[in-house]
Design a protein around this motif. Structure first.
Motif, mmCIF file in Angstrom:
data_model
loop_
_atom_site.group_PDB
_atom_site.id
_atom_site.type_symbol
_atom_site.label_atom_id
_atom_site.label_comp_id
_atom_site.label_asym_id
_atom_site.label_seq_id
_atom_site.Cartn_x
_atom_site.Cartn_y
_atom_site.Cartn_z
ATOM 1 N N ARG A 45 27.709 45.370 22.896
ATOM 2 C CA ARG A 45 27.158 44.420 23.867
ATOM 3 C C ARG A 45 26.291 43.377 23.165
ATOM 4 O O ARG A 45 25.774 43.615 22.076
ATOM 5 N N VAL A 46 26.114 42.262 23.810
ATOM 6 C CA VAL A 46 25.263 41.197 23.286
ATOM 7 C C VAL A 46 23.879 41.785 23.008
ATOM 8 O O VAL A 46 23.311 42.495 23.842
ATOM 9 N N GLY A 47 23.359 41.512 21.840
ATOM 10 C CA GLY A 47 22.044 42.000 21.474
ATOM 11 C C GLY A 47 22.035 43.417 20.917
ATOM 12 O O GLY A 47 21.032 43.862 20.374
ATOM 13 N N GLU A 48 23.151 44.137 21.035
ATOM 14 C CA GLU A 48 23.215 45.503 20.505
ATOM 15 C C GLU A 48 23.381 45.442 18.992
ATOM 16 O O GLU A 48 24.166 44.649 18.464
#
Length: 171
Positions: A45-48
């Motif tokens: 996921r975005v930011g993961e």
């Protein structure tokens, strides 16, 4: 291979295509217990944070996956990681698994050449892995040379970080 890699003190992350996971080609609970990490098959996921260390072992590499990978098709999380690994210049070792009938298709051998030209160590041919007769794949499973891939990635990486990523492709 996961147990052997862990025994040799590699940090193992297993990436499965969704088809391999859904089709039961991967014993997810057993692999997760052996690696002490979750089996991954989806994009992060975005930011993961990135979750998979180099180098990379691709095994068993199917005819479908070798052709997609060589063509730059990254339509699964696993293929996306492989495209990125090649682009980053990471040590990548591929251990195929397909029949002589699939091997006879010109795209298969062309794809092996493309990957080798990109720096992927494809363990294919005399002295490595060779295709099996059509319809005998199930008989080949117990003798599949997982250790060959593990040794090759150790050589390719010089054992740096004792880390590897294993991937189970689609069939």
């Amino acid at each position: 291979m996961v147990e052997a890699a862990v025994a040799e003190r590699w940090d193992v992350c297993v990436i499965a295509t969704t088809a391999a996971e859904a089709g039961g080609f991967v014993d997810v609970p057993a692999v997760e217990a052996a690696s002490r990490r979750p089996v991954r098959s989806d994009w992060r996921r975005v930011g993961e944070e990135k979750r998979n260390p180099p180098p990379v072992i691709v095994a068993p590499l199917t005819m479908n996956s070798v052709n997609k990978w060589a063509a730059g098709i990254a339509d699964t999380y696993a293929l996306g990681l492989l495209a990125e690994a090649v682009g980053l210049g990471l040590p990548v070792v591929a251990l195929p698994f397909w029949s002589t009938a699939l091997d006879a298709h010109p795209a298969t051998r062309r794809s092996v050449r493309v990957l080798r030209d990109l720096g992927v160590r494809v363990l294919y041919g005399p002295g490595a892995w060779e295709p099996h007769a059509p319809g005998t794949g199930g008989e080949q499973v117990d003798g599949y040379p997982w250790g060959l891939a593990l040794r090759a990635v150790g050589e390719a990486s010089g054992g740096v970080g004792r880390r590897c990523v294993s991937r189970y492709p689609t069939t």
